[in-house]
Write an enzyme that holds these catalytic residues in place. Structure first.
Site, PDB file in Angstrom:
ATOM      1  N   ASP A 155       0.904  -1.146   0.000  1.00  0.00           N
ATOM      2  CA  ASP A 155       0.000   0.000   0.000  1.00  0.00           C
ATOM      3  C   ASP A 155       0.942   1.193   0.000  1.00  0.00           C
ATOM      4  O   ASP A 155       1.596   1.474   1.002  1.00  0.00           O
ATOM      5  CB  ASP A 155      -0.864  -0.008   1.275  1.00  0.00           C
ATOM      6  CG  ASP A 155      -1.868   1.130   1.253  1.00  0.00           C
ATOM      7  OD1 ASP A 155      -1.445   2.274   1.007  1.00  0.00           O
ATOM      8  OD2 ASP A 155      -3.063   0.881   1.482  1.00  0.00           O
ATOM      9  N   HIS A 156       1.036   1.885  -1.128  1.00  0.00           N
ATOM     10  CA  HIS A 156       2.126   2.862  -1.246  1.00  0.00           C
ATOM     11  C   HIS A 156       1.986   4.012  -0.251  1.00  0.00           C
ATOM     12  O   HIS A 156       2.953   4.707   0.017  1.00  0.00           O
ATOM     13  CB  HIS A 156       2.291   3.345  -2.694  1.00  0.00           C
ATOM     14  CG  HIS A 156       1.269   4.331  -3.158  1.00  0.00           C
ATOM     15  ND1 HIS A 156       0.002   3.978  -3.509  1.00  0.00           N
ATOM     16  CD2 HIS A 156       1.330   5.677  -3.309  1.00  0.00           C
ATOM     17  CE1 HIS A 156      -0.664   5.052  -3.883  1.00  0.00           C
ATOM     18  NE2 HIS A 156       0.111   6.105  -3.767  1.00  0.00           N
TER      19      HIS A 156
ATOM     20  N   HIS B   7      -5.931   2.916   1.467  1.00  0.00           N
ATOM     21  CA  HIS B   7      -5.024   4.000   1.883  1.00  0.00           C
ATOM     22  C   HIS B   7      -5.537   4.738   3.133  1.00  0.00           C
ATOM     23  O   HIS B   7      -4.800   4.926   4.097  1.00  0.00           O
ATOM     24  CB  HIS B   7      -4.843   5.009   0.758  1.00  0.00           C
ATOM     25  CG  HIS B   7      -4.342   4.422  -0.526  1.00  0.00           C
ATOM     26  ND1 HIS B   7      -3.441   3.383  -0.559  1.00  0.00           N
ATOM     27  CD2 HIS B   7      -4.603   4.714  -1.828  1.00  0.00           C
ATOM     28  CE1 HIS B   7      -3.170   3.089  -1.820  1.00  0.00           C
ATOM     29  NE2 HIS B   7      -3.874   3.871  -2.610  1.00  0.00           N
TER      30      HIS B   7
HETATM   31  C1  BG6 Z   1      -3.881   4.822  -6.144  1.00  0.00           C
HETATM   32  C2  BG6 Z   1      -5.258   4.932  -6.723  1.00  0.00           C
HETATM   33  O1  BG6 Z   1      -3.792   3.704  -5.299  1.00  0.00           O
HETATM   34  O2  BG6 Z   1      -3.583   5.992  -5.409  1.00  0.00           O
HETATM   35  C3  BG6 Z   1      -5.379   6.165  -7.592  1.00  0.00           C
HETATM   36  O3  BG6 Z   1      -5.542   3.793  -7.493  1.00  0.00           O
HETATM   37  C4  BG6 Z   1      -4.959   7.382  -6.829  1.00  0.00           C
HETATM   38  O4  BG6 Z   1      -6.700   6.322  -8.081  1.00  0.00           O
HETATM   39  C5  BG6 Z   1      -3.603   7.165  -6.187  1.00  0.00           C
HETATM   40  O5  BG6 Z   1      -4.908   8.471  -7.744  1.00  0.00           O
HETATM   41  C6  BG6 Z   1      -3.231   8.316  -5.294  1.00  0.00           C
HETATM   42  O6  BG6 Z   1      -1.905   8.184  -4.881  1.00  0.00           O
HETATM   43  P1  BG6 Z   1      -1.047   9.431  -4.481  1.00  0.00           P
HETATM   44  O7  BG6 Z   1       0.237   8.870  -3.996  1.00  0.00           O
HETATM   45  O8  BG6 Z   1      -0.906  10.269  -5.725  1.00  0.00           O
HETATM   46  O9  BG6 Z   1      -1.816  10.158  -3.441  1.00  0.00           O
END
Ligand code: BG6
Length: 501
Positions: free
Chosen positions: A190-191, A253
Site C-alpha cells: 500500500d504505497h 489508503h
Molecule cells: C492509487 C489509486 O492507489 O492511489 C489512484 O488507485 C490514486 O486512483 C492514487 O490516484 C493516489 O496516490 P497518491 O500517492 O498520488 O496520493
C-alpha cells in the site's frame, strides 16, 4: 525485525522477478525506484531483475525500454555509465502465465541468472499484473516449485492492490497466497505506508510525550481524514468502473492512515507488534448499520465543468465509463471505534477525485475549552484547537490555537505553529516505492498490509458496498468543489463542518 536493521538497511542479494514487466507500473515506478536504490548503493552486489510478460523481447530490448522509462519517469538524473552497469542486471523472459510451460522457462532463465549474479537463490516475486491473473500466477509459482524455499534461500512475494474487491475475494486471494507462501513472506503493498509522513504518524505519537496524553475521547472531539485529488480518473475509467473511490482509496489508503492514528501503542516497532495493533483497531470499528447507511455515509460523482480554467468531462463521459454509471468518485463516511479510548469520537473519512486540490491530511479536532473565560468579552465561544498532519503535498504538521490580536481591543484569531519537512530537513524523502522495495529485500514487513487487516477492512465496508450496489441514483458535484451538497449536510447534521484545507 533484526537488531539494528533500521540503521544498516542492507538489502539481501536476490533476483526480483517482475510479472507484468511490460506494464505501466514497471516503467513508471518499479524500475526507476530500483535504479535509484542502485544509484545510492543500497542494492546488494548479487542483485538481478527478471522481467516477464507475454510479449516476446530480448534482454537488450527490455533494457532499452527501461532506459527510456527511467529517463521519462525517474526523479533523478541517469548517468549513462551508471545505467550501463545497472542494465547488465536486467533480464527478460516472455511468458504466458496461463500456460504451465511458462514457469519452466522462467525457472531455466532464473537459475542461469542466479548462478551468474550470485544472488544466493533468494527470489522476490512481484505481481504487477491485472489482479485477475494473480491467483493463476500464484498457482503456477506453487506448482512449478518456483516458490519453494531452499534451506537458506528465501522466497517473498509482493502483491499490488487491489487485494480483492470484497471480503470474499480477499479471503480467496489470501488463501491462495498462503498456499504458496508463509504470511511473513507476503508483502501487500500500500504505497501510502511508504510515504514519509504516514510513517511519521507513529513517531509523532510514540516518540513524543506531549501528544499521547491528549489522544483520546476526553480531549478529542472528532478526527477528519481527507484524501483529495484534483485529477479525474484519467485513462483508468475501465478500472474505476469496477472499483469506485471506496475501494480505490478509502478501504486501503485511508484505512491505513486511520489505523495508525487510532491504534493503541504497540509494544515495539516491529512488524508483528505494529500490525497486531492496527488490525485490532480495524476490528474495533463499530459495524455500519445496514438499515442506516445513508446517515453514516454519502457518495457522489463528478459532472462536467471547469477545472483550472479548462473544460473537463464529467465522469460519465470519461473513456470506458458507462453513460449511466452510478460509480462513486467521492465518498465520505463516519466511523466509530468501540473501545475505551475512542468511545463516542467520530472519525470522518472522505476521498474524491476532481476536488479543488490534491491534499491528504489528518485533522485532529480537539474539544473546545470546557468553560470560556472570555465569553463576555468575545460574545461567543472560542475556537477549538486542531492538530493537522499534512501527508501531501508540503508534508508537515501544524498546530492551530487561538491568540489575541495585538491592540487595545480584545479579539482572538487562530494562528498556526508549523513544521515543514522540506525546510526542516532539506533533503529529498525516498519515494514510497523505493522505500518499500528496499524493505521487502531486507525482510522488513512493518509497512506492508497484513492479510488479516485487509480482511477486517473489507468487513467494515461491506455494508456500504452492498447498499450502494443496489442504488440507481447518485448525487453529482461540480469539478473543483468539495464534493456533493449531501457531504456537507452529512457532517453538519452532527454540528460539525468539513475543513477546507
Ligand atoms: C492509487 C489509486 O492507489 O492511489 C489512484 O488507485 C490514486 O486512483 C492514487 O490516484 C493516489 O496516490 P497518491 O500517492 O498520488 O496520493
Amino acid at each position: 525485525m533484526r537488531p539494528g536493521l533500521r540503521l544498516e538497511r542492507n538489502a539481501d542479494p536476490c533476483t526480483a522477478v517482475i510479472f507484468g514487466a511490460s506494464g505501466d507500473l514497471t516503467a513508471r515506478m518499479l524500475i526507476p525506484s530500483l535504479f535509484r536504490l542502485y544509484q545510492q548503493n543500497l542494492l546488494a552486489r548479487g542483485f538481478a531483475i527478471l522481467g516477464t510478460a507475454r510479449t516476446d523481447k530480448t534482454d537488450d530490448e527490455f533494457r532499452d525500454e527501461m532506459r527510456e522509462a527511467v529517463a521519462k519517469y525517474s526523479s533523478s538524473e541517469a548517468d549513462d555509465q551508471v545505467w550501463e552497469r545497472f542494465a547488465r542486471q536486467l533480464h527478460y523472459q516472455a511468458a504466458d502465465t496461463g500456460n504451465s510451460e511458462a514457469f519452466r522457462h522462467i525457472e531455466e532463465k532464473l537459475e542461469a541468472i542466479e548462478k551468474d549474479r550470485e544472488t544466493g537463490g533468494n527470489r522476490l516475486f512481484y505481481l504487477s499484473t491485472p489482479p485477475s491473473v494473480y491467483e493463476g500466477i500464484v498457482s503456477g509459482l506453487n506448482e512449478s516449485e518456483l516458490a519453494a524455499r531452499g534451506s537458506s534461500a528465501w522466497r517473498r512475494i509482493i502483491v499490488e492492490k487491489p487485494f480483492g474487491r470484497d471480503l470474499r475475494s480477499a479471503q480467496s486471494l489470501n488463501e491462495k497466497l498462503r498456499s504458496a507462501f508463509r504470511e511473513e513472506d507476503i508483502y501487500r503493498i500500500d504505497h501510502y505506508l511508504g510515504k514519509e509522513t504516514v510513517q511519521n504518524i507513529m513517531v509523532l505519537r510514540f516518540a513524543n510525550s506531549i501528544f499521547e496524553p491528549l489522544w483520546d475521547r476526553r480531549y478529542i472531539d472528532h478526527v477528519q481524514i481527507t484524501g483529495a485529488e484534483k485529477i479525474g480518473v484519467e485513462d483508468r475509467g475501465g478500472y474505476f468502473e469496477q472499483a469506485g473511490v471506496l475501494r480505490d482509496m478509502i478501504q486501503n489508503h485511508l484505512f491505513q492512515i486511520f489505523s495508525l492514528i487510532a491504534m493503541e501503542p504497540p509494544i515495539s516497532f516491529d512488524a508483528g507488534s505494529v500490525r497486531d495493533e492496527k488490525t485490532k483497531l480495524i476490528r474495533s470499528v463499530r459495524p455500519l448499520p445496514p438499515e442506516e447507511i445513508d446517515s453514516v455515509a454519502v457518495r457522489g460523482q463528478y459532472g462536467a465543468g471547469v477545472s483550472d480554467g479548462e473544460k473537463v468531462p464529467g465522469y460519465r463521459e470519461e473513456r470506458q465509463v458507462a453513460g449511466d454509471s452510478t460509480v462513486e468518485t467521492y465518498a465520505a463516511l463516519k466511523l466509530y471505534v468501540d473501545n475505551w479510548r475512542w468511545a463516542g469520537v467520530p472519525f470522518y473519512l472522505r476521498s474524491g477525485k476532481r476536488l479543488p486540490k490534491r491534499v491528504t491530511e489528518v485533522a485532529i479536532q480537539f474539544q473546545r475549552p470546557p468553560h470560556s473565560v472570555f465569553k463576555q468579552v468575545l460574545g461567543g465561544p472560542v475556537d477549538s484547537n486542531a492538530l493537522v498532519i499534512r501527508i501531501q503535498p508540503d508534508d508537515g504538521i501544524s498546530l492551530k490555537f487561538s491568540a489575541k490580536i495585538p491592540g487595545q481591543t480584545f479579539h482572538l484569531r487562530p494562528v498556526h505553529m508549523d513544521f515543514h519537512y522540506g525546510t526542516s530537513f532539506g533533503r529529498r524523502s525516498p519515494d514510497a516505492y523505493e522505500r518499500l522495495l528496499l524493505d521487502a529485500m531486507i525482510g522488513e514487513s512493518t509497512l506492508f498490509a497484513r492479510g488479516d487487516m485487509v480482511e477486517a477492512s473489507w468487513q467494515v465496508v461491506m455494508p456500504l458496498l452492498e447498499h450502494w450496489k443496489n442504488q440507481q441514483e447518485i448525487d453529482f458535484y461540480e469539478p473543483g468543489t468539495w464534493g456533493p451538497a449531501c457531504a456537507d449536510e452529512f457532517i453538519e447534521a452532527d454540528g460539525r463542518r468539513w475543513r477546507r484545507p
